[in-house]
Design an enzyme around this catalytic site. Structure first.
Site, PDB file in Angstrom:
ATOM      1  N   SER A 231      20.804 -11.610 -21.084  1.00 18.38           N
ATOM      2  CA  SER A 231      21.208 -12.732 -20.241  1.00 18.38           C
ATOM      3  C   SER A 231      21.872 -13.780 -21.104  1.00 18.38           C
ATOM      4  O   SER A 231      21.687 -13.824 -22.313  1.00 18.38           O
ATOM      5  CB  SER A 231      19.987 -13.415 -19.586  1.00 18.38           C
ATOM      6  N   SER A 269      22.044  -8.365 -16.965  1.00 11.46           N
ATOM      7  CA  SER A 269      22.227  -9.678 -17.570  1.00 11.46           C
ATOM      8  C   SER A 269      22.126 -10.765 -16.505  1.00 11.46           C
ATOM      9  O   SER A 269      22.673 -10.636 -15.418  1.00 11.46           O
ATOM     10  CB  SER A 269      23.591  -9.725 -18.256  1.00 11.46           C
ATOM     11  N   ASP A 271      23.466 -14.116 -15.993  1.00  6.51           N
ATOM     12  CA  ASP A 271      24.470 -15.011 -16.563  1.00  6.51           C
ATOM     13  C   ASP A 271      24.734 -16.154 -15.596  1.00  6.51           C
ATOM     14  O   ASP A 271      25.400 -15.976 -14.582  1.00  6.51           O
ATOM     15  CB  ASP A 271      25.750 -14.227 -16.861  1.00  6.51           C
TER      16      ASP A 271
END
Lengths: 354, 354, 354, 354
Positions: A231, A269, A271
């Protein structure tokens, strides 16, 4: 040493004085690092948009979700109302609840908030579970309250610190990084600051140089693995008078800065970009139905977008350059980016500026 | 010559056989170039997901809006229903209506569509109004129908062709570009193809090399200008069995590829990504309430994301490398990227692979 | 007769003077009805936010998509920039391109727009293909230009007129309807006006009375059918100083008004709401980087939301009450709502106010 | 007594056997009511999609935000991945963190989850701060764990129970309510169940009857107040094989059901809908890259939409009908809906069915 000190100068715009998110006037950062024995590798990073009562004097804000495999708290209210009413806290994935609870404590406890019965804590996270025994949830309320209490302006610590203590990026030790840009007067003279908590992957590039390839470490080199999961939490602050709509647009560009480093926003991830402006305050108590405000026209936003992209790239690189080799839980160990080799590569690829 | 032929090899994944969107089996491209006198510099580029009746056999699709300063037709229905029911047509900004109308003609006229009373044409655009006398709207229905009629598989023309005839990118002549990636079997073996219509700006990088800076031409170098406005239309096709949700995620990554070239998604840019998968068909007539389908798990999407990023970067660079200097309306002239200097820079920065 | 004239008084807030969208000062409506032979049952309805050059003096705007099975043009730019730069045109599904083209003509042709090379036409539609031979596309540019040219303030024609000429709603003849609310001074004193083009279905309720059930006509009564497909285009105007974010929120509430009439936003329905405010102008040419504006605080928006819900319900009911039985293409015929029976039901259910 | 038992029969579709969310096979509900002294009026309501290990066998899910003034946890990951991996917990606004933490405990502690290091708890809330001393945060982890532990199928308690213990709706005592619909076989035969936590306002209608007006209590009757703020949490479950995209569409319709009761989604309301399907499982461990699944076509979703609208309206009305007058903190007292008067009104307006 930070990238720029080593001669790695990303982008075409000048930095702010500190080359940090704190170049945006009034912004403060506080960090608590939890590093004990072999299991504890985590922490807290708090970002305050201003020194006043943030709940009573909210700031325009927006959140952009690059990839939503994450547990960020506070998204929907920021989006609906266009404002931020608490500091932003970054920590590890499983500590979002305790950090949210601490932000509620902090807000309820402030003078002037005696009648507050609703608070929207904004907490971001990345998963430091490779080095940190994340299931044990070492972060406690007092850690978060301490991070908030000791927040200051000035230079920001980077690397294995605060919420970046246990993170991993591109297969090397990641962490906290920051950078800023100050637009020339002809482009508005505004300051943009970015702070990142890096824990993601892809094919690392530094200022365009294929560091990941050269060092033989990048996503899916051998097979499908989840090393590029992780992340990246990104916070972007500005003193430009952007409303929530244009802050959302600014936040979207931060992902383009992540892309410059070779990030791929992998499936796993989380983000997220949280953007806020310090130029206007939105009062909690609004005796008048209307308010007058000054905002930037759409047509003048592009240089801010470019500044955010540059600052993000550099903040991510700083997080890697400032991080140190770390071992942690279950005997796991993550090497830092080999700075000598990186500089050699930067030299070879003609990117060292002296 | 295309970038790769000159030794510029972006990314770590292998290309498909043609290094073009047509590497995705069944995908066809047709282009009409309108170039007359000094005022006409425009055209049409059509992308067909398959050779059957697309309305009756729709394909899963999604559209991601990087920056919505644009006039793309068809967004909401693709998003709501998760499918594409016409070819994708690219043209200039003011010709979206005529191209939409032509797609309706084309669809209503196909055998089997005699009772169709609703069609969702998908048309993208960029603004070629610097070289092309765009207000005169030279594109006619027949141009669009011709582009559709002559669509074929195989190699795709790039540069000043079709919808890229009059476009400008990073201050140089832009145009149509394409590229593809073929994942190794261990990563699924899927093909990803990208086609772009480049008309945007920023600070050009080619494979990480700061071409824009070196050649002294980049956004806001002198002052706030709108040279980085424009737009980039991006189409990404794959044979991986993605549903609409994962196609949307794939489409988002295409912007990260744009970022690799130094694009900043400026305020005035219309940056849209249309993604579709050829692996499943969604039948218009559905006598059964339910359908069985095979889809890719979320966990296996990351290599596709990486492939899309790489192919986008390369498609954009190809659009610039294949474009030629062009003059147009009002005596305007746009130089092509100086390929010799670029290659010299690539060499100097250690990026030429032989 | 309109609902209110018959004693059907929906909601608790007072209407504006005309009980029409034109109660919002400056708003004008122009309609062209195409009704010829047995095949032509369609038309155009244009809504102008003000009488000036709309491209040069844009208005804050937002679009909410209730269900995106539709072909509305102009969505993404309104969302990205928060403004409307053309009148809104409503027509039939397959005439969106020609109407868009006409709006481009209209805009390019206005004094002061000689250098305009990019226009974002906003066109909504519903599918009148049951009564109208929609495949023949009878709407021509001049019809749209005429609708724009003859737009006026004052009372608005309702029922089988303009873009509502051939529409069907809840199995009865639908059409154009309008209504407004004027908030008391203590709630801000603002005016909210709604105009709808009704072509959708569900289980009709009028002011809470189960008209559909009582008359034995509602969705899925016998089996799965598509009679509740169709669409509803809704335009909401206000003189309250809302920014784009709060206009989006206002637009969302309009769907709640549709729900009051028993609408279900069926799979095949294109339910779009276009919202704009006349209180601020956004200049196309902006020599200054920043602008000062007055906006309404979030905390004061709720009465506007309630007003929008009420006006939408009433506008939809008006479209049904004012529509007349119509026959059309292929011998199709749609009955108007049986007003006598409806009034009888309203009486029986205690809802007639005298 | 529940609405239907009193002869108030909303909608045209039949209910499930229990007229509760638990009519969807496998769904379980557990509630803990905290009611002590004069300050504690709160609780926890947990909804489990199935009895297995939910983290290992996720269910397709989506969340629709009607109005985002709320603190729901878990939004972004559900949206990104299209799945739910924990039970849904409802509680009060300031207890979202503790409930999230409890869901993490619960998940980490389950057999088979020994290596789980990332969990996305989904927690909704409304603000019961008028009757409950919310700042004291009486909800503890054990309350949440107990609610999860005692979740069962069968009839669901309604009114002042669980997360509805201290809520207020339309100025009367709100609470937990539930309802369901079972589609006839010709429409698919699927079951839809809804559970709501009502704490919102507007102009109350019951089955179309203007109860709020008649009883002289509705939003903005006297002036701008915040009585219509609050929130409504809505959970919709189905055994229809919907993917995440169609679950999102289903969730949107739930707001139309709220509208039927006169809700206006006021500025201060947190109106969230969480939708899930029990028909498919998404395995956490996916050794195969692809999966086969059966889904419902878009074209067959409309009856589900209508069922969700009806069940939501009825669930909200049930929450009011089952709630009892309650006093709480600071001497605050909220009356229950005067059932006798309501029935009288229902009778007068011709809506009692016997």
């Amino acid at each position: 040493q930070r990238a720029r000190e080593l001669g790695i100068k990303m982008g075409v715009l000048p930095t702010g004085a500190l080359n940090a998110i704190t170049d945006v006037e009034g912004v403060k950062v506080g960090q608590i690092t939890l590093l004990e024995g072999e299991n504890v590798r985590t922490g807290v990073t708090a970002i305050l948009p201003h020194s006043g009562n943030i709940f009573q004097q909210k700031v325009p804000a927006a959140i952009y979700i690059g990839n939503g495999f994450g547990k960020l708290a506070g998204y929907s209210q920021v989006e609906e109302l266009g404002s931020l009413e608490t500091p932003i806290v970054l920590t590890n994935t499983l500590s979002v609840p305790v950090a949210s609870d601490a932000l509620i404590d902090w807000t309820l406890g402030q003078a002037g908030n005696e009648n507050v019965r609703s608070v929207n804590p904004v907490v971001g996270e990345t998963n430091d579970g490779y080095l940190n025994d994340i299931r044990s949830r070492y972060v406690k309320k007092e850690h978060v309250l301490n991070a908030l209490a000791q927040a200051v302006g000035g230079a920001v610590q980077e690397g294995n610190v605060g919420a970046g203590t246990g993170t991993v990026s591109f297969g090397w030790k990641g962490g906290i990084g920051t950078s800023s840009r100050k637009l020339p007067q002809k482009l508005g003279g505004y300051t943009i600051g970015v702070l990142v908590q890096t824990n993601f992957g892809g094919v690392l590039k530094i200022d365009g140089v294929p560091v990941g390839e050269e060092l033989g470490q990048y996503a899916f080199k051998e097979a499908l693995d989840k090393s590029s999961d992780g992340s990246c939490m990104m916070v972007v602050a500005t003193d430009a008078p952007l409303d929530a709509r244009n802050l959302k647009r600014l936040a979207k560009r931060v992902l383009l800065g992540l892309a410059q480093t070779g990030g791929i926003a992998a499936n796993g991830s989380g983000d997220y970009v949280i953007a806020f402006s310090t130029a206007n305050r939105i009062l909690h108590e609004t005796p008048q139905a209307t308010y007058g405000a000054t905002y930037l026209h759409n047509d003048y936003t592009s240089p801010l977008f470019m500044a955010a992209i540059e600052a993000t790239e550099e903040a991510i690189v700083n997080s890697l350059m400032m991080a140190k080799t770390s071992s942690g839980t279950q005997g796991h160990k993550i090497e830092e980016l080999p700075k000598d080799k990186v500089l050699e590569l930067m030299e070879r690829y003609g990117r060292l500026k002296k």
